[in-house]
Design a protein around this motif. Structure first.
Motif, PDB file in Angstrom:
ATOM      1  N   HIS A  70     -14.796   0.102  -4.362  1.00 47.54           N
ATOM      2  CA  HIS A  70     -14.023  -0.332  -3.044  1.00 47.54           C
ATOM      3  C   HIS A  70     -13.766  -1.569  -2.481  1.00 47.54           C
ATOM      4  N   GLU A  71     -14.809  -2.413  -2.520  1.00 51.33           N
ATOM      5  CA  GLU A  71     -14.471  -3.925  -2.379  1.00 51.33           C
ATOM      6  C   GLU A  71     -13.386  -4.553  -3.408  1.00 51.33           C
ATOM      7  N   LYS A 116      -5.707  -4.793  -3.415  1.00 54.48           N
ATOM      8  CA  LYS A 116      -4.654  -4.436  -2.375  1.00 54.48           C
ATOM      9  C   LYS A 116      -4.133  -5.747  -1.719  1.00 54.48           C
ATOM     10  N   LYS A 117      -4.847  -6.477  -1.082  1.00 57.57           N
ATOM     11  CA  LYS A 117      -4.618  -7.724  -0.265  1.00 57.57           C
ATOM     12  C   LYS A 117      -4.141  -8.708  -0.943  1.00 57.57           C
ATOM     13  N   GLU A 177       0.998  -1.304   0.018  1.00 60.86           N
ATOM     14  CA  GLU A 177      -0.184  -0.098  -0.025  1.00 60.86           C
ATOM     15  C   GLU A 177       0.713   1.255   0.085  1.00 60.86           C
ATOM     16  N   ASN A 220      -9.998  -2.952  -2.466  1.00 58.14           N
ATOM     17  CA  ASN A 220      -9.483  -3.647  -1.182  1.00 58.14           C
ATOM     18  C   ASN A 220      -8.943  -5.104  -1.447  1.00 58.14           C
TER      19      ASN A 220
END
Length: 135
Positions: free
Chosen positions: A121-122, A128-129, A3, A125
């Motif tokens: 956004h889901e 990113k994970k 991130e 996110n």
């Protein structure tokens, strides 16, 4: 890709944009400076001494060098990010590229993809994970 690396990518992009605006302003100032003009009888002095003009030109060239170096770094970071994003699902890759390569806002991403705010956004996110696991 962490991130922190993604944040640095966005920050560098904005820094370059800021520096380019400053460069335009400096170029405009340099263009407005009158240089000495030669006449048959005498030399008219400029509004700014030659040494000051040289200093300003040197500073302008220094800024150009800084911007060029930053652009090189940004290209390297974007290339690395695109290679990492290519490992994601196609929808995640699109959202990550729109956000970090094209520096688009969340609203622009929603419009470009047709996804809801929540979905964007889901996916972001989760991507990113996934990048953290991959990297």
């Amino acid at each position: 890709m962490t991130e922190n690396e993604l944040k640095k990518l966005k920050k560098l992009n904005r820094l370059i944009e800021s520096n380019l605006r400053q460069k335009e302003e400096l170029q405009s100032l340099l263009d407005s400076i009158s240089s000495p003009s030669l006449c048959t009888d005498k030399v008219k002095t400029s509004k700014i001494s030659n040494s000051k003009l040289e200093d300003r030109i040197t500073k302008f060239l220094d800024l150009e060098k800084v911007i060029d170096d930053q652009i090189d770094e940004l290209v390297d970071r974007k290339t690395k990010a695109k290679l990492e994003f290519a490992k994601l699902t196609s929808e995640a890759q699109l959202i990550m590229e729109l956000r970090y390569i094209e520096d688009k806002s969340w609203e622009e991403i929603q419009i470009d993809t047709g996804y809801s705010e929540r979905a964007v956004h889901e996916i972001h996110n989760k991507a990113k994970k996934d990048l953290t696991k991959i990297g």
